[in-house]
Design a protein around this motif. Structure first.
Motif, PDB file in Angstrom:
ATOM      1  N   SER A 128       0.844  -1.190   0.000  1.00  0.00           N
ATOM      2  CA  SER A 128       0.000   0.000   0.000  1.00  0.00           C
ATOM      3  C   SER A 128       0.882   1.243   0.000  1.00  0.00           C
ATOM      4  O   SER A 128       2.039   1.193   0.408  1.00  0.00           O
ATOM      5  CB  SER A 128      -0.919   0.008   1.227  1.00  0.00           C
ATOM      6  OG  SER A 128      -1.711  -1.162   1.292  1.00  0.00           O
ATOM      7  N   SER A 129       0.330   2.345  -0.437  1.00  0.00           N
ATOM      8  CA  SER A 129       1.095   3.594  -0.472  1.00  0.00           C
ATOM      9  C   SER A 129       0.607   4.612   0.542  1.00  0.00           C
ATOM     10  O   SER A 129       1.213   5.665   0.691  1.00  0.00           O
ATOM     11  CB  SER A 129       1.025   4.202  -1.881  1.00  0.00           C
ATOM     12  OG  SER A 129      -0.320   4.428  -2.249  1.00  0.00           O
ATOM     13  N   SER A 130      -0.478   4.314   1.259  1.00  0.00           N
ATOM     14  CA  SER A 130      -1.048   5.251   2.224  1.00  0.00           C
ATOM     15  C   SER A 130      -0.311   5.174   3.558  1.00  0.00           C
ATOM     16  O   SER A 130       0.504   4.281   3.793  1.00  0.00           O
ATOM     17  CB  SER A 130      -2.532   4.930   2.450  1.00  0.00           C
ATOM     18  OG  SER A 130      -3.258   5.026   1.242  1.00  0.00           O
ATOM     19  N   TYR A 158       9.192   3.331   5.057  1.00  0.00           N
ATOM     20  CA  TYR A 158       8.080   2.440   5.393  1.00  0.00           C
ATOM     21  C   TYR A 158       7.599   2.694   6.820  1.00  0.00           C
ATOM     22  O   TYR A 158       6.395   2.806   7.068  1.00  0.00           O
ATOM     23  CB  TYR A 158       8.507   0.973   5.246  1.00  0.00           C
ATOM     24  CG  TYR A 158       8.760   0.558   3.822  1.00  0.00           C
ATOM     25  CD1 TYR A 158       7.707   0.324   2.946  1.00  0.00           C
ATOM     26  CD2 TYR A 158      10.058   0.407   3.345  1.00  0.00           C
ATOM     27  CE1 TYR A 158       7.929  -0.061   1.632  1.00  0.00           C
ATOM     28  CE2 TYR A 158      10.292   0.031   2.024  1.00  0.00           C
ATOM     29  CZ  TYR A 158       9.229  -0.200   1.178  1.00  0.00           C
ATOM     30  OH  TYR A 158       9.461  -0.567  -0.125  1.00  0.00           O
ATOM     31  N   ARG A 161       5.230   5.628   7.774  1.00  0.00           N
ATOM     32  CA  ARG A 161       3.829   5.612   7.335  1.00  0.00           C
ATOM     33  C   ARG A 161       2.914   4.899   8.329  1.00  0.00           C
ATOM     34  O   ARG A 161       1.717   4.730   8.057  1.00  0.00           O
ATOM     35  CB  ARG A 161       3.714   4.970   5.950  1.00  0.00           C
ATOM     36  CG  ARG A 161       4.313   5.834   4.855  1.00  0.00           C
ATOM     37  CD  ARG A 161       3.889   5.421   3.474  1.00  0.00           C
ATOM     38  NE  ARG A 161       4.557   4.226   2.993  1.00  0.00           N
ATOM     39  CZ  ARG A 161       3.958   3.074   2.753  1.00  0.00           C
ATOM     40  NH1 ARG A 161       2.669   2.931   2.976  1.00  0.00           N
ATOM     41  NH2 ARG A 161       4.644   2.039   2.291  1.00  0.00           N
ATOM     42  N   PRO A 214      -2.701  -3.981  -2.555  1.00  0.00           N
ATOM     43  CA  PRO A 214      -3.080  -2.724  -1.897  1.00  0.00           C
ATOM     44  C   PRO A 214      -4.245  -2.926  -0.948  1.00  0.00           C
ATOM     45  O   PRO A 214      -5.242  -3.573  -1.286  1.00  0.00           O
ATOM     46  CB  PRO A 214      -3.462  -1.818  -3.060  1.00  0.00           C
ATOM     47  CG  PRO A 214      -2.721  -2.387  -4.235  1.00  0.00           C
ATOM     48  CD  PRO A 214      -2.695  -3.864  -4.026  1.00  0.00           C
ATOM     49  N   GLU A 417       5.882   4.013 -10.445  1.00  0.00           N
ATOM     50  CA  GLU A 417       4.931   5.109 -10.259  1.00  0.00           C
ATOM     51  C   GLU A 417       3.519   4.686 -10.623  1.00  0.00           C
ATOM     52  O   GLU A 417       2.560   5.013  -9.931  1.00  0.00           O
ATOM     53  CB  GLU A 417       5.345   6.318 -11.107  1.00  0.00           C
ATOM     54  CG  GLU A 417       6.629   6.981 -10.613  1.00  0.00           C
ATOM     55  CD  GLU A 417       6.984   8.192 -11.445  1.00  0.00           C
ATOM     56  OE1 GLU A 417       6.174   8.536 -12.337  1.00  0.00           O
ATOM     57  OE2 GLU A 417       8.050   8.794 -11.215  1.00  0.00           O
ATOM     58  N   ASN A 420       2.122   2.576  -7.800  1.00  0.00           N
ATOM     59  CA  ASN A 420       1.784   3.367  -6.626  1.00  0.00           C
ATOM     60  C   ASN A 420       0.493   4.149  -6.842  1.00  0.00           C
ATOM     61  O   ASN A 420      -0.318   4.292  -5.940  1.00  0.00           O
ATOM     62  CB  ASN A 420       2.927   4.323  -6.274  1.00  0.00           C
ATOM     63  CG  ASN A 420       4.111   3.596  -5.683  1.00  0.00           C
ATOM     64  OD1 ASN A 420       3.942   2.555  -5.054  1.00  0.00           O
ATOM     65  ND2 ASN A 420       5.312   4.130  -5.889  1.00  0.00           N
ATOM     66  N   LYS A 423      -2.333   1.770  -6.523  1.00  0.00           N
ATOM     67  CA  LYS A 423      -2.605   1.359  -5.157  1.00  0.00           C
ATOM     68  C   LYS A 423      -3.542   2.329  -4.464  1.00  0.00           C
ATOM     69  O   LYS A 423      -4.387   1.940  -3.677  1.00  0.00           O
ATOM     70  CB  LYS A 423      -1.291   1.251  -4.372  1.00  0.00           C
ATOM     71  CG  LYS A 423      -0.458   0.043  -4.763  1.00  0.00           C
ATOM     72  CD  LYS A 423       0.609  -0.263  -3.738  1.00  0.00           C
ATOM     73  CE  LYS A 423       1.689   0.758  -3.698  1.00  0.00           C
ATOM     74  NZ  LYS A 423       2.810   0.340  -2.820  1.00  0.00           N
ATOM     75  N   THR A 424      -3.402   3.600  -4.747  1.00  0.00           N
ATOM     76  CA  THR A 424      -4.249   4.585  -4.089  1.00  0.00           C
ATOM     77  C   THR A 424      -5.637   4.641  -4.705  1.00  0.00           C
ATOM     78  O   THR A 424      -6.539   5.212  -4.123  1.00  0.00           O
ATOM     79  CB  THR A 424      -3.616   5.980  -4.165  1.00  0.00           C
ATOM     80  OG1 THR A 424      -3.475   6.364  -5.539  1.00  0.00           O
ATOM     81  CG2 THR A 424      -2.256   5.988  -3.497  1.00  0.00           C
TER      82      THR A 424
END
Length: 434
Positions: A128-130, A158, A161, A214, A417, A420, A423-424
């Motif tokens: 996940s990117s959040s 990492y 986050r 994700p 990119e 990512n 993922k969002t």
């Protein structure tokens, strides 16, 4: 972490937290952005007193506080709001070290819980990117500290986050026996609305959950609940195979991971009382039932309370018993559940090799290394005919490793990119109707 390398907003937040800790006499230990906060119960009490949410502090208690104490409470509540805005997705898990003797199948070994918690959180931030607010509910401060100490060597990109807080275990008065029934601390998950009285909603995950894609879609499902729905919850097909047990949903529901709207649970009323009283009513009328069984029977009587997720968001070993998967050929699987110590007992080796690979995986390493190891392990499981119902399911490797392969392919092209961004914006596979 060298403060000179911190972005300005991080420096300000860090200084503010340190100042608040000094003002209120608490010991706040800085771990990058992961502030080891004072007991989450303290923040809950502050939030309850100010917004009258859940079982709030009485007006009498508030009137007895000095102006200086009230100002400290307001500062803490303001801090809680800042944390929530910066880490809008909240994950809750329970880690418990009890006096239960280890059983022959490794179910009650505390180190297993610690390893699983580390691996679950590692998979969360890797795919996940959040940023996530993680509330670790424990029976002691020592257990909480042991959980956090495992993550100290993670790369900052990492670790930063995740914002950690501690919550206290809550069970109904005079029901301490629940702490010893079935698994260590398996029942407190049904009373999180009491343990965290100012928390509106969150995703709950057992320590034996792994994210293989994700995770953001789970919060999308939680936000999409329509009143009076209070749960976004996945399947456990074992109930459908054992018809003697009553269950909810299409094939039975899993309590290993769910999205819960705690505000709606607090307002729930039945002929047996509130939600906690109703849970205990069903427990006492189904004496041999465990936490998940009890939740299934309750939701079978109140089907309007839940929305059932597809196996993409809760894939269990029991899904493989059908021989053919009903989903996930295109989307892959985002969550697997290694219930009943599946990750360590040698009973479902497809799940176990995935867990072991992620346990050993170093954050910051390339996904291609993870893909290569899993290719070898899947081949070994199949070639040696190791214990596994999932290895007989056509396409299972591609389904379970889809997101790993996507990421490895992008790394090979020199860019992640697109992944990512994906993922969002992950969307749920169409959710199974109740």
């Amino acid at each position: 972490m060298n403060s000179s390398s911190m972005p300005t907003d991080r420096k300000q937040m860090y200084r503010k937290r340190r100042q608040l800790s000094t003002d209120n006499g608490e010991n706040w230990e800085g771990r990058g952005l992961n502030i080891n906060t004072t007991s989450y119960v303290l923040l809950n009490q502050v939030g309850d007193a100010l917004v009258n949410n859940g079982e709030s502090l009485s007006k009498q208690k508030l009137s007895n506080k000095s102006n200086e104490q009230l100002q400290g409470d307001k500062n803490l509540y303001s801090l809680q709001e800042k944390i929530t805005s910066r880490f809008p997705r909240t994950l809750v898990t329970i880690v418990c070290n009890t006096d239960q003797k280890p059983d022959p199948h490794l179910r009650n070994i505390f180190q297993r819980q610690l390893n699983q918690t580390k691996t679950m959180l590692k998979s969360l931030v890797y795919f996940s990117s959040s940023s996530f607010r993680v509330i670790v509910v424990t029976e002691s401060q020592k257990t909480y500290d042991q959980v956090l100490s495992q993550l100290e060597d993670w790369p900052e990109r990492y670790r930063s986050r995740l914002h950690f807080e501690r919550g206290e275990i809550w069970i109904p008065k005079q029901e301490n026996i629940l702490m010893e029934v079935w698994r260590p601390c398996s029942w407190p998950k049904l009373f999180l609305h009491e343990a965290l009285p100012s928390l509106d909603a969150a995703i709950y995950a057992d320590t034996d959950i792994l994210f293989l894609g994700p995770a953001e879609g789970l919060w999308d499902a939680l936000e999409g609940l329509q009143e009076p729905q209070a749960f976004a919850i996945g399947q456990d097909p074992l109930y459908d195979r054992h018809k003697h047990r009553r269950y909810a949903g299409t094939v039975g529901l899993s309590a290993g991971l769910f999205g819960a709207n705690f505000t709606r649970l607090r307002s729930f009323k039945s002929e047996h009382g509130g939600y906690s009283d109703t849970i205990m009513h069903y427990k006492k009328n189904n004496k041999n039932s465990h936490d998940q069984d009890t939740l299934n029977v309750l939701l079978a009587d109140y089907p309007e309370m839940f929305h059932e997720l597809s196996p993409q968001w809760m894939f269990c070993p029991s899904h493989c018993l059908q021989g053919v998967l009903p989903c996930c050929l295109d989307t892959g699987v985002n969550v697997i559940h290694g219930f009943d110590a599946t990750f360590v007992r040698g009973v479902e080796m497809v799940f176990q090799v995935i867990y072991e690979a992620l346990l050993d995986f170093d954050l910051g390493s390339q996904a291609s290394l993870l893909r290569e190891r899993l290719d070898k392990e899947f081949f070994r499981v199949d070639r040696l005919a190791l214990s596994s119902a999932c290895r007989r399911v056509m396409g299972i490797q591609a389904i379970l490793t889809k997101h790993i392969r996507d990421l490895a392919d992008l790394e090979g092209k020199g860019s992640t990119e697109w992944y990512n961004e994906k993922k969002t914006k992950t969307k749920n596979e169409p959710l199974t109707k109740e």
